[in-house]
Write an enzyme that holds these catalytic residues in place. Structure first.
Site, PDB file in Angstrom:
ATOM      1  N   LEU A   9     -12.220  -2.411  35.679  1.00  0.00           N
ATOM      2  CA  LEU A   9     -12.764  -2.419  37.033  1.00  0.00           C
ATOM      3  C   LEU A   9     -11.713  -2.820  38.059  1.00  0.00           C
ATOM      4  O   LEU A   9     -11.074  -3.877  37.937  1.00  0.00           O
ATOM      5  CB  LEU A   9     -13.930  -3.406  37.116  1.00  0.00           C
ATOM      6  CG  LEU A   9     -15.169  -3.073  36.274  1.00  0.00           C
ATOM      7  CD1 LEU A   9     -15.836  -4.355  35.786  1.00  0.00           C
ATOM      8  CD2 LEU A   9     -16.150  -2.240  37.082  1.00  0.00           C
ATOM      9  N   ASP A  10     -11.534  -2.000  39.068  1.00  0.00           N
ATOM     10  CA  ASP A  10     -10.737  -2.397  40.228  1.00  0.00           C
ATOM     11  C   ASP A  10     -11.415  -3.587  40.907  1.00  0.00           C
ATOM     12  O   ASP A  10     -12.627  -3.792  40.772  1.00  0.00           O
ATOM     13  CB  ASP A  10     -10.620  -1.221  41.192  1.00  0.00           C
ATOM     14  CG  ASP A  10      -9.955  -1.600  42.491  1.00  0.00           C
ATOM     15  OD1 ASP A  10      -8.833  -2.114  42.457  1.00  0.00           O
ATOM     16  OD2 ASP A  10     -10.579  -1.393  43.551  1.00  0.00           O
TER      17      ASP A  10
END
Length: 232
Positions: A9-10
């Site tokens: 996940l960014d």
């Protein structure tokens, strides 16, 4: 069974409300240095900072150069004197205090963490990103935090993702998916590394014909349902 065992996940504007964090930190920074914090000044900084981060993503500038040049260019633009390196140090300290998430981000992480192993992958400055993660409510359900400054390569470089896969012991890239809001770093980076990507695009920005994420999601519910194979 979920579609993927690992979700990368960014951080900023995928899970964390970076716009709010930036607004708070910049306001405190300018006030502490006697510079009026006006909407015009804020937009000037945002424009400069965004352009420099795009250059960083393309490998045209180092992070060390970026974080000083953004305040040097800002001071020139607003006609003020000051020490850009000191402004940056103060700003990063204030930024590291901001752990606000986007609405629904915590629920998404907790739903995914029940079935998958989660990691944060970010191009942010290490001190600020670690401070924000430590102050967020999701640190207990995300077991890995990967920051470009620590790895030595940035998204979208393949070397960044290779280091992440190696550290997490992921031998089959098909079992991992990248989730991010930025085409030029998250989605392109996934393509460079041979990984599937989910583009979080709640604002309906135009796609790039050379990039083909497996899902373009307007909401966290779409991401959750897709990864956990509940239908979209």
């Amino acid at each position: 069974m979920p579609r993927y065992d690992y979700v990368l996940l960014d951080a900023d504007n995928t899970l964390f409300d970076f716009d709010l964090a930036e607004h708070k930190a910049l306001g405190l920074t300018l006030a502490s240095h006697g510079i009026p914090f006006t909407p015009e000044a804020e937009q000037t900084y945002i424009d400069i900072n965004t352009a420099l981060w795009s250059k960083f993503d393309r490998g045209e500038i180092s992070q060390g150069e970026l974080v000083v040049e953004r305040f040097s260019a800002f001071l020139r633009a607003v006609g003020r004197a000051g020490d850009p390196a000191e402004l940056n140090r103060y700003y990063l300290s204030r930024l590291g205090e901001q752990g606000d998430l986007l609405p629904g981000a915590e629920a998404l992480c907790r739903a995914l963490a029940a079935r998958c192993t989660l990691a944060i992958i970010t191009n942010g400055v290490s001190s600020a990103q670690r401070g924000r993660f430590a102050r967020s409510p999701i640190q207990d359900c995300i077991s890995h935090l990967f920051i470009s400054e620590d790895i030595g390569f940035q998204k979208p470089r393949r070397e960044f993702f290779d280091a992440v896969l190696h550290d997490m012991g992921i031998s089959d890239p098909g079992r991992a998916v990248v989730v991010g809001d930025t085409l030029g770093s998250d989605i392109l980076g996934a393509k460079n590394a041979g990984l599937d990507a989910v583009w979080y695009n709640p604002k309906g920005r135009p796609a790039r014909p050379d990039l083909s994420p497996v899902l373009i999601a307007a909401s966290f519910d779409q991401i959750e349902n897709f990864i956990l194979d509940r239908g979209v």
